[in-house]
Write a protein that holds these residues in place. Structure first.
Motif, PDB file in Angstrom:
ATOM      1  N   GLN A  43       0.855  -1.186   0.000  1.00  0.00           N
ATOM      2  CA  GLN A  43       0.000   0.000   0.000  1.00  0.00           C
ATOM      3  C   GLN A  43       0.894   1.240   0.000  1.00  0.00           C
ATOM      4  OE1 GLN A  43      -2.583  -0.533   3.387  1.00  0.00           O
ATOM      5  NE2 GLN A  43      -3.483  -2.395   2.557  1.00  0.00           N
ATOM      6  N   ILE A  44       0.618   2.170  -0.917  1.00  0.00           N
ATOM      7  CA  ILE A  44       1.518   3.306  -1.151  1.00  0.00           C
ATOM      8  C   ILE A  44       0.839   4.608  -0.767  1.00  0.00           C
ATOM      9  CG2 ILE A  44       2.859   4.543  -2.886  1.00  0.00           C
ATOM     10  CD1 ILE A  44       2.921   1.905  -4.471  1.00  0.00           C
ATOM     11  N   ALA A  45       1.580   5.450  -0.075  1.00  0.00           N
ATOM     12  CA  ALA A  45       1.125   6.806   0.244  1.00  0.00           C
ATOM     13  C   ALA A  45       2.118   7.795  -0.348  1.00  0.00           C
ATOM     14  CB  ALA A  45       1.025   7.004   1.760  1.00  0.00           C
ATOM     15  N   VAL A  46       1.611   8.835  -1.017  1.00  0.00           N
ATOM     16  CA  VAL A  46       2.462   9.877  -1.599  1.00  0.00           C
ATOM     17  C   VAL A  46       2.706  10.925  -0.516  1.00  0.00           C
ATOM     18  CG1 VAL A  46       2.720  11.564  -3.447  1.00  0.00           C
ATOM     19  CG2 VAL A  46       1.437   9.452  -3.848  1.00  0.00           C
ATOM     20  N   LEU A  47       3.952  10.991  -0.048  1.00  0.00           N
ATOM     21  CA  LEU A  47       4.267  11.835   1.100  1.00  0.00           C
ATOM     22  C   LEU A  47       5.635  12.482   0.935  1.00  0.00           C
ATOM     23  CD1 LEU A  47       3.302   9.277   3.894  1.00  0.00           C
ATOM     24  CD2 LEU A  47       1.907  11.218   3.163  1.00  0.00           C
ATOM     25  N   ALA A  48       5.804  13.652   1.554  1.00  0.00           N
ATOM     26  CA  ALA A  48       7.134  14.249   1.675  1.00  0.00           C
ATOM     27  C   ALA A  48       7.932  13.465   2.716  1.00  0.00           C
ATOM     28  CB  ALA A  48       7.021  15.711   2.077  1.00  0.00           C
ATOM     29  N   SER A  49       9.241  13.637   2.693  1.00  0.00           N
ATOM     30  CA  SER A  49      10.109  12.849   3.572  1.00  0.00           C
ATOM     31  C   SER A  49       9.790  13.049   5.052  1.00  0.00           C
ATOM     32  CB  SER A  49      11.573  13.205   3.311  1.00  0.00           C
ATOM     33  OG  SER A  49      11.957  12.834   2.008  1.00  0.00           O
ATOM     34  N   GLU A  50       9.513  14.295   5.454  1.00  0.00           N
ATOM     35  CA  GLU A  50       9.260  14.567   6.863  1.00  0.00           C
ATOM     36  C   GLU A  50       8.018  13.832   7.345  1.00  0.00           C
ATOM     37  OE1 GLU A  50       9.949  16.734   4.566  1.00  0.00           O
ATOM     38  OE2 GLU A  50      11.857  17.628   5.206  1.00  0.00           O
ATOM     39  N   GLU A  51       6.959  13.829   6.540  1.00  0.00           N
ATOM     40  CA  GLU A  51       5.736  13.137   6.945  1.00  0.00           C
ATOM     41  C   GLU A  51       5.933  11.627   6.918  1.00  0.00           C
ATOM     42  OE1 GLU A  51       0.924  13.041   6.063  1.00  0.00           O
ATOM     43  OE2 GLU A  51       2.239  14.236   4.781  1.00  0.00           O
ATOM     44  N   THR A  52       6.709  11.158   5.958  1.00  0.00           N
ATOM     45  CA  THR A  52       7.000   9.727   5.909  1.00  0.00           C
ATOM     46  C   THR A  52       7.667   9.270   7.201  1.00  0.00           C
ATOM     47  OG1 THR A  52       7.187   9.615   3.500  1.00  0.00           O
ATOM     48  CG2 THR A  52       8.386   7.965   4.751  1.00  0.00           C
ATOM     49  N   LEU A  53       8.667  10.008   7.666  1.00  0.00           N
ATOM     50  CA  LEU A  53       9.361   9.637   8.904  1.00  0.00           C
ATOM     51  C   LEU A  53       8.420   9.714  10.097  1.00  0.00           C
ATOM     52  CD1 LEU A  53      12.761  11.453   8.281  1.00  0.00           C
ATOM     53  CD2 LEU A  53      12.290   9.004   8.112  1.00  0.00           C
ATOM     54  N   SER A  54       7.574  10.729  10.132  1.00  0.00           N
ATOM     55  CA  SER A  54       6.626  10.877  11.230  1.00  0.00           C
ATOM     56  C   SER A  54       5.668   9.689  11.294  1.00  0.00           C
ATOM     57  CB  SER A  54       5.849  12.180  11.078  1.00  0.00           C
ATOM     58  OG  SER A  54       4.847  12.302  12.070  1.00  0.00           O
ATOM     59  N   ARG A  55       5.204   9.246  10.134  1.00  0.00           N
ATOM     60  CA  ARG A  55       4.250   8.137  10.109  1.00  0.00           C
ATOM     61  C   ARG A  55       4.927   6.794  10.369  1.00  0.00           C
ATOM     62  NH1 ARG A  55      -0.084   8.737   5.327  1.00  0.00           N
ATOM     63  NH2 ARG A  55      -0.482   6.639   6.140  1.00  0.00           N
ATOM     64  N   LEU A  56       6.201   6.689  10.068  1.00  0.00           N
ATOM     65  CA  LEU A  56       6.938   5.496  10.469  1.00  0.00           C
ATOM     66  C   LEU A  56       7.021   5.409  11.990  1.00  0.00           C
ATOM     67  CD1 LEU A  56       9.887   5.443   7.908  1.00  0.00           C
ATOM     68  CD2 LEU A  56       8.180   3.646   8.199  1.00  0.00           C
ATOM     69  N   VAL A  57       7.276   6.537  12.617  1.00  0.00           N
ATOM     70  CA  VAL A  57       7.383   6.564  14.084  1.00  0.00           C
ATOM     71  C   VAL A  57       6.061   6.191  14.737  1.00  0.00           C
ATOM     72  CG1 VAL A  57       7.730   8.087  16.081  1.00  0.00           C
ATOM     73  CG2 VAL A  57       9.296   8.210  14.129  1.00  0.00           C
ATOM     74  N   ASP A  58       4.939   6.723  14.218  1.00  0.00           N
ATOM     75  CA  ASP A  58       3.652   6.439  14.865  1.00  0.00           C
ATOM     76  C   ASP A  58       3.037   5.111  14.408  1.00  0.00           C
ATOM     77  OD1 ASP A  58       2.246   6.830  12.437  1.00  0.00           O
ATOM     78  OD2 ASP A  58       1.786   8.917  12.904  1.00  0.00           O
ATOM     79  N   GLY A  59       3.733   4.380  13.529  1.00  0.00           N
ATOM     80  CA  GLY A  59       3.293   3.028  13.188  1.00  0.00           C
ATOM     81  C   GLY A  59       2.288   2.917  12.075  1.00  0.00           C
ATOM     82  N   THR A  60       2.004   4.002  11.349  1.00  0.00           N
ATOM     83  CA  THR A  60       1.030   3.932  10.247  1.00  0.00           C
ATOM     84  C   THR A  60       1.708   3.686   8.900  1.00  0.00           C
ATOM     85  OG1 THR A  60       1.035   6.349  10.047  1.00  0.00           O
ATOM     86  CG2 THR A  60      -0.653   5.363  11.453  1.00  0.00           C
ATOM     87  N   LEU A  61       3.031   3.603   8.881  1.00  0.00           N
ATOM     88  CA  LEU A  61       3.795   3.168   7.708  1.00  0.00           C
ATOM     89  C   LEU A  61       4.797   2.120   8.157  1.00  0.00           C
ATOM     90  CD1 LEU A  61       4.775   6.351   5.627  1.00  0.00           C
ATOM     91  CD2 LEU A  61       3.056   4.643   5.041  1.00  0.00           C
ATOM     92  N   ASP A  62       5.223   1.273   7.217  1.00  0.00           N
ATOM     93  CA  ASP A  62       6.235   0.258   7.504  1.00  0.00           C
ATOM     94  C   ASP A  62       7.580   0.581   6.860  1.00  0.00           C
ATOM     95  OD1 ASP A  62       4.326  -1.497   8.861  1.00  0.00           O
ATOM     96  OD2 ASP A  62       3.480  -1.778   6.859  1.00  0.00           O
ATOM     97  N   ILE A  63       7.545   1.259   5.708  1.00  0.00           N
ATOM     98  CA  ILE A  63       8.760   1.569   4.951  1.00  0.00           C
ATOM     99  C   ILE A  63       8.627   2.977   4.394  1.00  0.00           C
ATOM    100  CG2 ILE A  63      10.209   0.929   2.974  1.00  0.00           C
ATOM    101  CD1 ILE A  63       8.963  -1.883   3.138  1.00  0.00           C
ATOM    102  N   GLY A  64       9.736   3.688   4.349  1.00  0.00           N
ATOM    103  CA  GLY A  64       9.738   5.003   3.721  1.00  0.00           C
ATOM    104  C   GLY A  64      10.929   5.155   2.792  1.00  0.00           C
ATOM    105  N   ILE A  65      10.701   5.800   1.655  1.00  0.00           N
ATOM    106  CA  ILE A  65      11.798   6.229   0.790  1.00  0.00           C
ATOM    107  C   ILE A  65      11.917   7.731   0.991  1.00  0.00           C
ATOM    108  CG2 ILE A  65      12.693   6.372  -1.550  1.00  0.00           C
ATOM    109  CD1 ILE A  65      12.437   3.534  -0.478  1.00  0.00           C
ATOM    110  N   VAL A  66      13.043   8.179   1.526  1.00  0.00           N
ATOM    111  CA  VAL A  66      13.179   9.575   1.931  1.00  0.00           C
ATOM    112  C   VAL A  66      14.418  10.193   1.312  1.00  0.00           C
ATOM    113  CG1 VAL A  66      11.960   9.202   4.107  1.00  0.00           C
ATOM    114  CG2 VAL A  66      14.448   8.936   4.045  1.00  0.00           C
ATOM    115  N   ALA A  67      14.365  11.513   1.157  1.00  0.00           N
ATOM    116  CA  ALA A  67      15.533  12.249   0.679  1.00  0.00           C
ATOM    117  C   ALA A  67      16.588  12.293   1.773  1.00  0.00           C
ATOM    118  CB  ALA A  67      15.115  13.667   0.281  1.00  0.00           C
TER     119      ALA A  67
END
Length: 294
Positions: free
Chosen positions: A126-150
């Motif tokens: 399942q893919i979410a289109v997000l900026a890097s900062e939001e991706t990291l935030s959602r990884l921390v709160d457990g609503t994402l499993d993987i992030g590709i970040v700058a």
């Protein structure tokens, strides 16, 4: 209210199928007194007889038949649930939630998804289109499993962030322009520009690249969708600075791609939670990691 255990229901179904306490005990690998106790507990819980004994044959009562029918469905559902979970534990099925920017989703991520479909068809990404900062935030709160970040990113407690790949940023200019073999900040700043909007890491990188050459140009338009930017370049609307993946589709013939002087790179990282990683998530990480040099 006391719950009815699946073991008791399994015993009732076994007796209904075999017509015998002794045969049910043998099939379930239980002692005969245990089988009798299971039925007694069920009848006490229901408040009515569940089995009738006629001419040495044991049959469910009307109430017993109703419970046996429900019990079969419950036991099948429980077995299916355990099988489904076991397949997830083994990594044959599962879900992985991934966050990435539009730039990554355009070409890199579809390649990973194709490999994943071939190697692990039971995994739902399942893919979410997000900026890097939001991706990291959602990884921390457990609503994402993987992030590709700058990259670079500051350390984040509880997360692993490691370099994934480095792609050159190139100048994309209309083919009919007379452009030098290598593009400098001084030359490019004098042209109409189509740049990424200021919310992106690439925008900050290109601003620094221009500033290092003493230039502070104003873009003709700012967008956050690389394919739309390329379409405008192809139409002759202006030039752009964009990352180039070696595995990307062939370039539009109306666009010329030129290296930069000095060179500029887009660096990307993979981020995920530290500690135990579920099999489905690990499979996605493995496929992404295999693409790091592609």
């Amino acid at each position: 209210m006391r719950e009815i255990s699946l073991d008791r229901l399994r015993t009732l179904v076994a007796i209904a199928d075999r017509g015998s306490f002794v045969e049910a005990a043998r099939a379930l690998n239980l002692a005969a007194p245990t089988v009798s106790l299971h039925i007694t507990e069920l009848e006490d819980r229901i408040g009515a007889p569940l089995l009738s004994r006629k001419r040495g044959h044991i049959k469910p009562t009307v109430i017993g038949e109703a419970l046996v029918e429900r019990a079969r469905r419950l036991l099948d559902d429980a077995e299916q649930a355990l099988d489904d979970v076991q397949r997830q534990v083994q990594g044959l099925e599962g879900r992985a939630r991934l966050g990435a920017s539009t730039g990554v989703i355009a070409h890199l991520l579809p390649q990973a998804l194709e490999l994943l479909r071939q190697q692990h068809p039971g995994i739902d990404t399942q893919i979410a289109v997000l900026a890097s900062e939001e991706t990291l935030s959602r990884l921390v709160d457990g609503t994402l499993d993987i992030g590709i970040v700058a990259l670079p990113q500051p350390p984040v407690a509880g997360l692993v962030i490691k370099p994934w790949r480095r792609d050159p940023v190139m100048a994309f200019v209309p083919t009919h322009w007379k452009s030098p073999a290598r593009i400098t900040p001084q030359w490019l700043a004098a042209q109409p520009l189509i740049l990424n909007d200021s919310s992106t890491r690439l925008s900050r990188q290109t601003t620094e690249w221009f500033a290092a050459g003493g230039q502070h140009p104003v873009a003709r338009i700012q967008l956050n969708y690389n394919d739309a930017i390329k379409s405008l370049v192809a139409a002759g609307y202006g030039a752009a600075l964009l990352p180039h993946e070696a595995s990307a589709p062939s370039q539009d013939p109306r666009i010329a791609m030129r290296p930069l002087r000095p060179a500029l790179w887009r660096r990307l990282g993979m981020a995920y939670r530290a500690g135990h990683v579920e099999r489905s998530t690990q499979h996605v990480l493995d496929v992404l990691w295999a693409m790091r040099l592609a």
